[in-house]
Design an enzyme around this catalytic site. Structure first.
Site, PDB file in Angstrom:
ATOM      1  N   ASP A  36       0.857  -1.182   0.000  1.00  0.00           N
ATOM      2  CA  ASP A  36       0.000   0.000   0.000  1.00  0.00           C
ATOM      3  C   ASP A  36       0.897   1.237   0.000  1.00  0.00           C
ATOM      4  O   ASP A  36       1.585   1.509   0.987  1.00  0.00           O
ATOM      5  CB  ASP A  36      -0.904  -0.032   1.243  1.00  0.00           C
ATOM      6  CG  ASP A  36      -1.931   1.089   1.259  1.00  0.00           C
ATOM      7  OD1 ASP A  36      -1.760   2.077   0.515  1.00  0.00           O
ATOM      8  OD2 ASP A  36      -2.896   0.990   2.041  1.00  0.00           O
ATOM      9  N   HIS A  37       0.863   1.997  -1.083  1.00  0.00           N
ATOM     10  CA  HIS A  37       1.787   3.128  -1.218  1.00  0.00           C
ATOM     11  C   HIS A  37       1.433   4.285  -0.287  1.00  0.00           C
ATOM     12  O   HIS A  37       2.215   5.227  -0.158  1.00  0.00           O
ATOM     13  CB  HIS A  37       1.817   3.614  -2.668  1.00  0.00           C
ATOM     14  CG  HIS A  37       3.176   4.071  -3.106  1.00  0.00           C
ATOM     15  ND1 HIS A  37       4.225   4.255  -2.241  1.00  0.00           N
ATOM     16  CD2 HIS A  37       3.666   4.377  -4.337  1.00  0.00           C
ATOM     17  CE1 HIS A  37       5.286   4.652  -2.896  1.00  0.00           C
ATOM     18  NE2 HIS A  37       4.978   4.749  -4.181  1.00  0.00           N
ATOM     19  N   ARG A  38       0.261   4.242   0.343  1.00  0.00           N
ATOM     20  CA  ARG A  38      -0.036   5.250   1.365  1.00  0.00           C
ATOM     21  C   ARG A  38       0.809   5.022   2.610  1.00  0.00           C
ATOM     22  O   ARG A  38       1.168   5.966   3.325  1.00  0.00           O
ATOM     23  CB  ARG A  38      -1.522   5.196   1.754  1.00  0.00           C
ATOM     24  CG  ARG A  38      -2.505   5.506   0.643  1.00  0.00           C
ATOM     25  CD  ARG A  38      -3.918   5.249   1.094  1.00  0.00           C
ATOM     26  NE  ARG A  38      -4.136   3.864   1.498  1.00  0.00           N
ATOM     27  CZ  ARG A  38      -5.280   3.390   1.977  1.00  0.00           C
ATOM     28  NH1 ARG A  38      -6.324   4.206   2.135  1.00  0.00           N
ATOM     29  NH2 ARG A  38      -5.399   2.130   2.309  1.00  0.00           N
TER      30      ARG A  38
END
Length: 473
Positions: A443-445
């Site tokens: 998850d790039h968040r």
């Protein structure tokens, strides 16, 4: 008047056997009408969106009726079986009917009558039900019967009628049409009787458009064109001999919904690395001969799982989740390691609780139990909740690797490709080596490229040189 027989019938409702489940499918009944049941006896098996679960009955008695046949999907809180707890025998003529008899309603109707005395007694008797989530509680709100004939005009709230009419609502026979003061003035100027206007606004309110429509000249008669026979568009016929339709329900339905939610909520990034795992494969063979692993299942997945746990220990920020409601990142100080498993009912992801604290033999035992339970279709809902990181082994299908979708609520998932003998440069020479490709989606968040790359590189380094587990794990 309620008879003793009716008062002694207890309705067992479909419980919520997971967290927030709304329905379950009845897979199999273990009892039939006329059978005697005891408190805690399993009466049926149901499949929820997460797993197949056996349901025990919470009291003693004789089965009076099964309200639904096998294969029926039933909402949580709906009665599924009636049991006579009076201590007598089943009523004469009781057959295998699956619909509730008229004198024992399956779902309480919205009547103002008070609950039967037996039901009131069970609430405060101190006896707790076996299962949690006993369905939706029936509302105790009572409604007074309407007096007089019903009014066909939709009724707005008291506040709305007061705002529109300038005073509190009056009786139905003298009620004024609902309209705002400017609309009333418009109707007066145009000579329109509001009582003859059909309202189109919310709650039966007359709008300016309704007034204008009342005074507009009638539309001219349309010119009827010669009838032209247009054949209807052909509807593709369902050919049962060439097609099979499978209802989407249970685990497969839940998986599809979860994957759509994950794919369109978390921004996925996937990185790849190809690694020489020859030394890891040699270690697997050595561990199979080790007495500490006697009776345990030892395979490459065991060492890959241990390598991922070691990489998480070195990079703990990857073990986190995104709380959209609180706008917080939740760092987990434990690892519940999920293992994706393909079952006849669809893909499930049970997890090993506190995998980070297990030794290699303990991890091997947990993996073996997880796989065997999943294959038998006995994975519990609790085993599929609260996962933090997942491994999916697509290599068992001969696939090199893939771009896995995150399990909802998790930050990363590692895909393991097939391990193949390939030409590889080793110590300056091209030699045949055992090679595989790993893919890490995250998850790039939560995880930036640096953190994701470090975790994937650490896993690869351990699989290339397993002795690193001595200092990294």
């Amino acid at each position: 008047m309620t008879t003793m027989t009716e008062a002694s019938v207890r309705e067992f409702k479909m419980p919520d056997v997971g967290e927030g489940l709304t329905e379950a499918e009845i897979l199999k009944w273990y009892v039939k009408p006329g059978d005697t049941v005891t408190d805690g006896q399993v009466v049926c098996e149901v499949e929820t969106a997460k797993a197949a679960v056996e349901l025990p009955i919470p009291y003693d008695g004789v089965v009076r009726d099964l309200h639904f046949p096998e294969g029926t999907t039933v909402d949580v809180g709906t009665s599924i079986i009636a049991v006579d707890v009076s201590g007598g025998t089943a009523p004469a003529g009781t057959g295998p009917a699956v619909e509730a008899p008229a004198e024992v309603p399956v779902v309480p109707t919205a009547t103002p009558a008070a609950a039967p005395a037996e039901e009131k007694k069970s609430v405060g008797s101190g006896r707790q039900p076996v299962l949690v989530g006993y369905g939706v509680a029936t509302s105790s709100t009572k409604r007074r019967p309407r007096k007089g004939p019903e009014v066909a005009v939709p009724q707005a709230s008291t506040a709305l009628q007061t705002e529109l009419n300038g005073h509190a609502p009056v009786a139905a026979d003298t009620a004024r049409p609902l309209a705002k003061p400017p609309v009333r003035k418009l109707a007066k100027d145009l000579g329109v009787d509001l009582t003859a206007v059909t309202p189109s606004g919310p709650d039966g309110v007359i709008t300016r458009e309704d007034v204008h429509a009342a005074v507009a000249p009638p539309a001219p008669e349309p010119v009827t064109a010669p009838a032209v026979s247009v054949p209807p568009a052909p509807v593709p016929a369902y050919d049962a001999a060439r097609e099979t339709r499978i209802p989407i329900k249970g685990v497969r339905k839940a998986t599809a919904q979860a994957m759509i939610g994950s794919a369109f909520t978390a921004p996925h990034v996937t990185e790849f690395v190809t690694v020489d795992v020859t030394r890891t494969m040699k270690l697997v063979e050595e561990l199979k001969q080790d007495k500490e692993f006697a009776g345990l299942r030892v395979n490459p997945l065991l060492l890959i799982a241990k390598a991922l746990l070691a990489a998480i220990k070195r990079n703990p920020d990857i073990n986190a989740s995104w709380d959209e409601t609180a706008q917080e990142i939740v760092l987990k100080h434990y690892v519940n390691l999920g293992i994706a498993a393909a079952t006849p009912r669809g893909l499930i992801v049970p997890n090993i609780k506190d995998a980070h604290a297990k030794t290699l033999p303990q991890l091997a035992q947990s993996l073996g139990e997880l796989v065997s339970t999943a294959r038998e279709g006995r994975t519990s809902p609790a085993a599929m909740q609260a996962g933090t990181v997942t491994i999916t082994n697509v290599g068992v299908f001969g696939v090199d690797t893939g771009t896995p979708i995150l399990n909802p609520g998790e930050s990363a998932i590692l895909a393991v490709g097939s391990i193949k003998l390939q030409p590889w440069v080793h110590k300056g020479k091209v030699k045949p080596r055992q090679v595989t490709t790993l893919a890490l989606s995250f998850d790039h968040r939560l995880v930036d490229g640096e953190l994701g790359s470090k975790v994937l590189a650490d896993v690869a380094a351990i699989l290339e040189q397993p002795k690193r587990l001595i200092t990294w794990a």
